[in-house]
Design a protein around this motif. Structure first.
Motif, PDB file in Angstrom:
ATOM      1  N   LEU A  86       0.851  -1.188   0.000  1.00 37.90           N
ATOM      2  CA  LEU A  86       0.000   0.000   0.000  1.00 37.90           C
ATOM      3  C   LEU A  86       0.890   1.242   0.000  1.00 37.90           C
ATOM      4  CD1 LEU A  86      -2.892   1.232   0.388  1.00 37.90           C
ATOM      5  CD2 LEU A  86      -2.450   1.117   2.836  1.00 37.90           C
ATOM      6  N   ILE A  87       0.713   2.119  -0.980  1.00 39.46           N
ATOM      7  CA  ILE A  87       1.569   3.294  -1.062  1.00 39.46           C
ATOM      8  C   ILE A  87       0.817   4.590  -0.777  1.00 39.46           C
ATOM      9  CG2 ILE A  87       3.243   2.233  -2.609  1.00 39.46           C
ATOM     10  CD1 ILE A  87       1.926   3.713  -4.919  1.00 39.46           C
ATOM     11  N   SER A  88      -0.503   4.595  -0.845  1.00 36.06           N
ATOM     12  CA  SER A  88      -1.243   5.793  -0.460  1.00 36.06           C
ATOM     13  C   SER A  88      -2.698   5.443  -0.197  1.00 36.06           C
ATOM     14  CB  SER A  88      -1.165   6.885  -1.538  1.00 36.06           C
ATOM     15  OG  SER A  88      -1.851   6.490  -2.702  1.00 36.06           O
ATOM     16  N   ALA A  89      -3.357   6.316   0.567  1.00 38.34           N
ATOM     17  CA  ALA A  89      -4.780   6.154   0.858  1.00 38.34           C
ATOM     18  C   ALA A  89      -5.390   7.540   0.981  1.00 38.34           C
ATOM     19  CB  ALA A  89      -4.986   5.370   2.152  1.00 38.34           C
ATOM     20  N   ALA A  90      -6.671   7.641   0.636  1.00 39.29           N
ATOM     21  CA  ALA A  90      -7.358   8.927   0.730  1.00 39.29           C
ATOM     22  C   ALA A  90      -8.839   8.694   0.966  1.00 39.29           C
ATOM     23  CB  ALA A  90      -7.151   9.757  -0.534  1.00 39.29           C
ATOM     24  N   VAL A  91      -9.465   9.621   1.692  1.00 37.84           N
ATOM     25  CA  VAL A  91     -10.913   9.640   1.881  1.00 37.84           C
ATOM     26  C   VAL A  91     -11.439  10.952   1.297  1.00 37.84           C
ATOM     27  CG1 VAL A  91     -12.786   9.815   3.550  1.00 37.84           C
ATOM     28  CG2 VAL A  91     -10.960   8.152   3.905  1.00 37.84           C
ATOM     29  N   PHE A  92     -12.423  10.827   0.413  1.00 38.84           N
ATOM     30  CA  PHE A  92     -13.003  11.985  -0.266  1.00 38.84           C
ATOM     31  C   PHE A  92     -14.443  12.184   0.194  1.00 38.84           C
ATOM     32  CE2 PHE A  92      -9.850  10.045  -2.977  1.00 38.84           C
ATOM     33  CZ  PHE A  92      -9.104  11.113  -3.453  1.00 38.84           C
ATOM     34  N   ILE A 110     -11.091  16.420   1.735  1.00 38.01           N
ATOM     35  CA  ILE A 110     -10.169  15.342   1.409  1.00 38.01           C
ATOM     36  C   ILE A 110      -9.207  15.135   2.570  1.00 38.01           C
ATOM     37  CG2 ILE A 110      -8.391  14.507  -0.170  1.00 38.01           C
ATOM     38  CD1 ILE A 110      -9.550  16.329  -2.313  1.00 38.01           C
ATOM     39  N   TRP A 111      -9.036  13.885   2.965  1.00 33.42           N
ATOM     40  CA  TRP A 111      -7.974  13.468   3.882  1.00 33.42           C
ATOM     41  C   TRP A 111      -7.093  12.503   3.098  1.00 33.42           C
ATOM     42  CZ3 TRP A 111     -13.015  14.092   5.101  1.00 33.42           C
ATOM     43  CH2 TRP A 111     -13.352  14.896   6.194  1.00 33.42           C
ATOM     44  N   ALA A 112      -5.784  12.745   3.050  1.00 35.15           N
ATOM     45  CA  ALA A 112      -4.903  11.916   2.229  1.00 35.15           C
ATOM     46  C   ALA A 112      -3.610  11.621   2.977  1.00 35.15           C
ATOM     47  CB  ALA A 112      -4.591  12.604   0.901  1.00 35.15           C
ATOM     48  N   THR A 113      -3.096  10.390   2.809  1.00 36.10           N
ATOM     49  CA  THR A 113      -1.831  10.038   3.459  1.00 36.10           C
ATOM     50  C   THR A 113      -0.665  10.763   2.802  1.00 36.10           C
ATOM     51  OG1 THR A 113      -1.663   8.087   2.023  1.00 36.10           O
ATOM     52  CG2 THR A 113      -2.605   7.765   4.203  1.00 36.10           C
ATOM     53  N   SER A 134      -3.488  22.427  -0.946  1.00 33.12           N
ATOM     54  CA  SER A 134      -4.226  23.387  -0.141  1.00 33.12           C
ATOM     55  C   SER A 134      -5.576  22.822   0.298  1.00 33.12           C
ATOM     56  CB  SER A 134      -4.441  24.674  -0.944  1.00 33.12           C
ATOM     57  OG  SER A 134      -5.219  25.591  -0.213  1.00 33.12           O
ATOM     58  N   GLY A 135      -5.843  22.912   1.602  1.00 28.03           N
ATOM     59  CA  GLY A 135      -7.145  22.519   2.115  1.00 28.03           C
ATOM     60  C   GLY A 135      -7.270  21.066   2.504  1.00 28.03           C
ATOM     61  N   ASN A 136      -6.304  20.215   2.160  1.00 31.11           N
ATOM     62  CA  ASN A 136      -6.385  18.799   2.501  1.00 31.11           C
ATOM     63  C   ASN A 136      -5.751  18.529   3.860  1.00 31.11           C
ATOM     64  OD1 ASN A 136      -7.426  18.611  -0.025  1.00 31.11           O
ATOM     65  ND2 ASN A 136      -5.813  17.319  -0.871  1.00 31.11           N
ATOM     66  N   TYR A 137      -6.365  17.617   4.609  1.00 33.06           N
ATOM     67  CA  TYR A 137      -5.796  17.157   5.858  1.00 33.06           C
ATOM     68  C   TYR A 137      -5.182  15.780   5.641  1.00 33.06           C
ATOM     69  CZ  TYR A 137      -8.295  20.805   8.502  1.00 33.06           C
ATOM     70  OH  TYR A 137      -8.758  21.976   9.010  1.00 33.06           O
ATOM     71  N   PHE A 139     -13.520  18.269  10.500  1.00 33.99           N
ATOM     72  CA  PHE A 139     -13.931  19.241   9.485  1.00 33.99           C
ATOM     73  C   PHE A 139     -15.432  19.022   9.258  1.00 33.99           C
ATOM     74  CE2 PHE A 139     -14.758  20.843   5.244  1.00 33.99           C
ATOM     75  CZ  PHE A 139     -13.995  22.005   5.205  1.00 33.99           C
ATOM     76  N   PHE A 140     -16.250  19.976   9.367  1.00 33.90           N
ATOM     77  CA  PHE A 140     -16.076  21.403   9.604  1.00 33.90           C
ATOM     78  C   PHE A 140     -15.587  21.682  11.028  1.00 33.90           C
ATOM     79  CE2 PHE A 140     -19.763  20.973   6.666  1.00 33.90           C
ATOM     80  CZ  PHE A 140     -19.151  21.514   5.544  1.00 33.90           C
ATOM     81  N   PRO A 141     -14.689  22.703  11.174  1.00 35.61           N
ATOM     82  CA  PRO A 141     -14.179  23.026  12.512  1.00 35.61           C
ATOM     83  C   PRO A 141     -15.294  23.465  13.451  1.00 35.61           C
ATOM     84  CG  PRO A 141     -12.823  24.028  10.797  1.00 35.61           C
ATOM     85  CD  PRO A 141     -14.040  23.473  10.116  1.00 35.61           C
ATOM     86  N   GLY A 142     -15.230  22.950  14.680  1.00 36.81           N
ATOM     87  CA  GLY A 142     -16.187  23.345  15.702  1.00 36.81           C
ATOM     88  C   GLY A 142     -17.508  22.624  15.656  1.00 36.81           C
ATOM     89  N   SER A 143     -17.716  21.744  14.694  1.00 34.51           N
ATOM     90  CA  SER A 143     -18.984  21.030  14.562  1.00 34.51           C
ATOM     91  C   SER A 143     -18.817  19.591  15.022  1.00 34.51           C
ATOM     92  CB  SER A 143     -19.445  21.057  13.102  1.00 34.51           C
ATOM     93  OG  SER A 143     -20.597  20.237  12.929  1.00 34.51           O
ATOM     94  N   THR A 144     -19.928  18.968  15.386  1.00 30.40           N
ATOM     95  CA  THR A 144     -19.924  17.536  15.695  1.00 30.40           C
ATOM     96  C   THR A 144     -20.577  16.732  14.577  1.00 30.40           C
ATOM     97  OG1 THR A 144     -22.019  17.728  16.878  1.00 30.40           O
ATOM     98  CG2 THR A 144     -20.000  17.972  18.178  1.00 30.40           C
TER      99      THR A 144
END
Length: 219
Positions: A24-30, A37-40, A48-51, A89-94
């Motif tokens: 496994l060389i990469s993973a991402a959740v869109f 986007i969260w990406a390894t 920009s904007g990805n965690y 994400f969104f910040p401050g929300s549950t």
């Protein structure tokens, strides 16, 4: 004659050895609607904007990319799994940022596994695929990703309290099956290469000694 037998044995080892396990060389959740986007493979400032999507294996807290480094996980035959974590994400929300999340796993043999998860009351994994390359089949069997009421990681480092206090958590699993009867795409293991090279070296050494023993006579 014995050297020809050794060569034949080396060749047989190369033919019989199984393919190396896929890595496994990469993973991402869109996210499906808000371009989240969260990406390894996501060092700070590169996208920009990805965690970062943090992978944990074999258990919680055992991060494969604690400081945003590249993933290195050699899959084994049978079931493989990892836990997931991502900053809130969104910040401050549950609440979940999106009504659906899609996972993408990329392997060094060219396989790409995808599947989706519907959080909330539906709580459903859908659309996992399978890919066969050579004699290796990879199948996505499970995926989940949802907002949790815990602070486990930050945007780019697996350290609590550096980002939002309501992070995301989940998991995925996939199976790897190797068919020994399929010859296409076989890749020798390092031990097999070593055996072959060692055998060829012995053959060369033996032939050299035989030539050195030939007597030269003059009439």
């Amino acid at each position: 004659m014995k050297y020809s037998h050794l060569l034949a044995a080396c060749a047989a080892v190369l033919v019989a050895c199984p393919a190396q396990a896929a890595t496994l060389i990469s993973a991402a959740v869109f996210g499906s609607t808000n371009n989240t986007i969260w990406a390894t493979a996501n060092a700070p400032g590169t996208t920009s904007g990805n965690y970062t999507l943090f992978l944990q294996n074999p258990g919680l807290g055992n991060f494969l990319n604690r400081n945003d480094e590249a993933i290195s996980y050699a899959a084994h035959a049978g079931d493989n799994y990892a836990f997931l974590a991502g900053d809130g994400f969104f910040p401050g929300s549950t609440l979940n940022s999106d009504p659906l999340y899609r996972l993408e796993l990329t392997f060094d043999n060219g396989a790409v596994l995808t599947g989706s998860y519907i959080p909330g009351s539906t709580n459903m994994f859908v659309g996992g695929n399978a890919v066969t390359i050579g004699n290796t089949t990879l199948s996505l069997t499970e995926f989940s990703f949802t907002r949790s009421l815990a602070d486990t990681v930050g945007p780019y480092h697996a350290i609590p309290q550096t980002g939002d206090s309501n992070d995301y958590a989940g998991n995925f699993s996939f199976t790897q099956t190797i068919d020994p009867g399929v010859g296409a795409g076989l890749v020798p293991e390092p031990e097999s290469w070593a055996l072959m090279v060692g055998g060829l070296a012995l053959v060369g050494y033996g032939l050299r000694r035989r030539r050195s023993r030939v007597a030269v006579t003059y009439a």
